[in-house]
Design an enzyme around this catalytic site. Structure first.
Site, short mmCIF file in Angstrom:
data_model
loop_
_atom_site.label_atom_id
_atom_site.label_comp_id
_atom_site.label_asym_id
_atom_site.label_seq_id
_atom_site.Cartn_x
_atom_site.Cartn_y
_atom_site.Cartn_z
N ASN A 115 27.78 8.20 13.09
CA ASN A 115 29.09 8.62 13.61
C ASN A 115 28.68 9.63 14.79
OD1 ASN A 115 31.61 9.59 14.26
ND2 ASN A 115 31.84 10.83 12.45
N TRP A 116 28.81 9.12 16.31
CA TRP A 116 28.47 9.70 17.26
C TRP A 116 29.87 10.74 17.73
CZ3 TRP A 116 25.75 5.55 20.61
CH2 TRP A 116 24.50 5.21 20.15
N LYS A 117 30.80 10.64 17.00
CA LYS A 117 32.07 11.48 17.30
C LYS A 117 32.35 11.73 18.83
CE LYS A 117 31.09 13.80 12.96
NZ LYS A 117 31.13 15.35 12.03
N HIS A 173 38.43 9.48 8.57
CA HIS A 173 37.30 10.70 8.52
C HIS A 173 37.95 11.88 8.31
CE1 HIS A 173 34.34 13.42 9.94
NE2 HIS A 173 33.41 12.58 9.63
N GLU A 187 37.69 14.69 9.84
CA GLU A 187 38.21 15.13 10.62
C GLU A 187 39.42 14.54 11.28
OE1 GLU A 187 34.55 14.69 12.86
OE2 GLU A 187 33.63 16.46 11.63
N GLU A 205 32.33 11.92 1.42
CA GLU A 205 31.56 13.16 2.79
C GLU A 205 32.58 14.38 1.96
OE1 GLU A 205 30.42 11.44 6.44
OE2 GLU A 205 32.39 11.54 6.79
N GLY A 213 28.87 18.93 9.04
CA GLY A 213 28.43 19.70 10.25
C GLY A 213 28.06 21.11 9.91
N SER A 272 25.86 16.54 6.50
CA SER A 272 24.66 16.99 6.74
C SER A 272 23.30 16.20 6.36
CB SER A 272 24.46 18.64 6.25
OG SER A 272 25.47 19.63 7.01
N GLY A 292 26.24 12.16 10.90
CA GLY A 292 26.92 12.87 11.98
C GLY A 292 25.97 13.33 13.22
N GLY A 293 26.04 14.82 13.04
CA GLY A 293 25.02 15.55 14.00
C GLY A 293 23.41 15.01 14.12
P1 PGA Z 1 27.27 15.64 9.76
O1 PGA Z 1 28.74 14.75 9.91
O2 PGA Z 1 26.38 14.67 9.55
O3 PGA Z 1 27.24 16.22 11.22
O4 PGA Z 1 27.41 16.62 8.77
C1 PGA Z 1 28.90 13.71 8.99
C2 PGA Z 1 30.08 12.99 9.32
O5 PGA Z 1 31.06 13.57 9.65
O6 PGA Z 1 30.32 11.71 9.09
#
Ligand code: PGA
Length: 255
Positions: free
Chosen positions: A11-13, A97, A99, A169, A175, A215, A236-237
């Site tokens: 997930n490149w956000k 998600h 977010e 999640e 994050g 994470s 994500g990251g």
């Molecule tokens: P993260 O994000 O790996 O940066 O914790 C995961 C996600 O939001 O899907």
């Protein structure tokens, strides 16, 4: 050996220009070309979808979007429809998600509408659920996650559930560098599978893939994906860097 195929998504956000997204796709395409035992998905921003789609055509990478609207079309400024995602050869879409829930007011109801609209358009939804730290500390994990699964997937047929992916999640792990321990994650994954069995049937529940997200890094990928009910990762990251995403896939497969 699990009967379910691993599914690992990046997930490149809200990161990467079109050029940066293509450069990352090119490296992943090269370094993950031999991977057959896992489904691999990249989820760039909307602006990069078409170019990344062209770049990964004829590779083993699949394309996902990060969000969509539930209506087919209309006066919904700033929104994107399932058909528009299909038009650029998206096969997956992340729905709900944390977010989106936290910063853009998404609810179980919008998640449900989007999930149904995605499935109706032959897009596979990756439906995200997970508790906040306050909810975990308050002993509400089971209540929160069960409600998110039941409401988010309400009204689906068993067949549609099989076309869906779930992602657990925990919000406190996203994050933050603080992942759930494999045991903590497994406990909730097993709970989600029981909820699916209740909603649909045991055979369906046994087949639905449930990713862990929060994470995920090369160092913890193997121990997380070795858990009996963890069928992959939503990253994500660590998916923004080719080397770390490739290592997550390799370590996950080695698990
Ligand atoms: P993260 O994000 O790996 O940066 O914790 C995961 C996600 O939001 O899907």
């Amino acid at each position: 050996m699990k009967s379910r195929k691993l599914v690992i998504a990046g997930n490149w956000k809200m990161y990467k220009t079109v050029g940066e997204a293509v450069a990352l796709s090119r490296l992943l395409k090269r370094d993950l070309a031999e991977v057959k035992a896992a489904d691999l998905i990249v989820c760039p921003t909307f602006t990069a979808l078409k170019t990344v789609s062209d770049e990964i055509a004829n590779s083993n990478l699949r394309l996902g979007a990060q969000n969509m609207h539930w209506e087919k079309e209309g006066a919904f400024t700033g929104e994107i429809s399932a058909a528009m995602l299909r038009d650029v050869f998206c096969q997956f879409v992340i729905i709900g998600h944390s977010e989106r829930r936290q910063f853009f007011g998404e609810t179980d109801d919008s998640v449900n509408r989007k999930t149904k609209a995605a499935l109706a358009a032959q897009l596979k939804p990756i439906v995200c659920v997970g508790e906040t730290l306050a909810q975990r500390d308050g002993g509400q994990v089971e209540a929160v996650v069960t409600a998110q699964v039941k409401n988010g997937l309400a009204g689906l047929t068993a067949e549609q559930a099989l076309d869906s992916i779930l992602a657990y999640e925990p919000v406190w792990a996203i994050g933050t560098g603080r992942n759930a321990t494999p045991e903590q994650a497994q406990e909730v994954h097993s709970l989600i599978r029981c909820t699916l069995a209740e909603m649909f049937d045991a055979a369906t529940a046994a087949k639905v893939r449930i990713q862990y997200g929060g994470s995920v890094k090369p160092a913890n990928a193997a121990s997380l994906m070795a858990q009996p009910d963890i069928d992959g990762a939503l990253v994500g990251g660590a998916s923004l860097d080719a080397k770390s995403f490739v290592e997550i896939v390799q370590n996950g497969l080695g698990a």
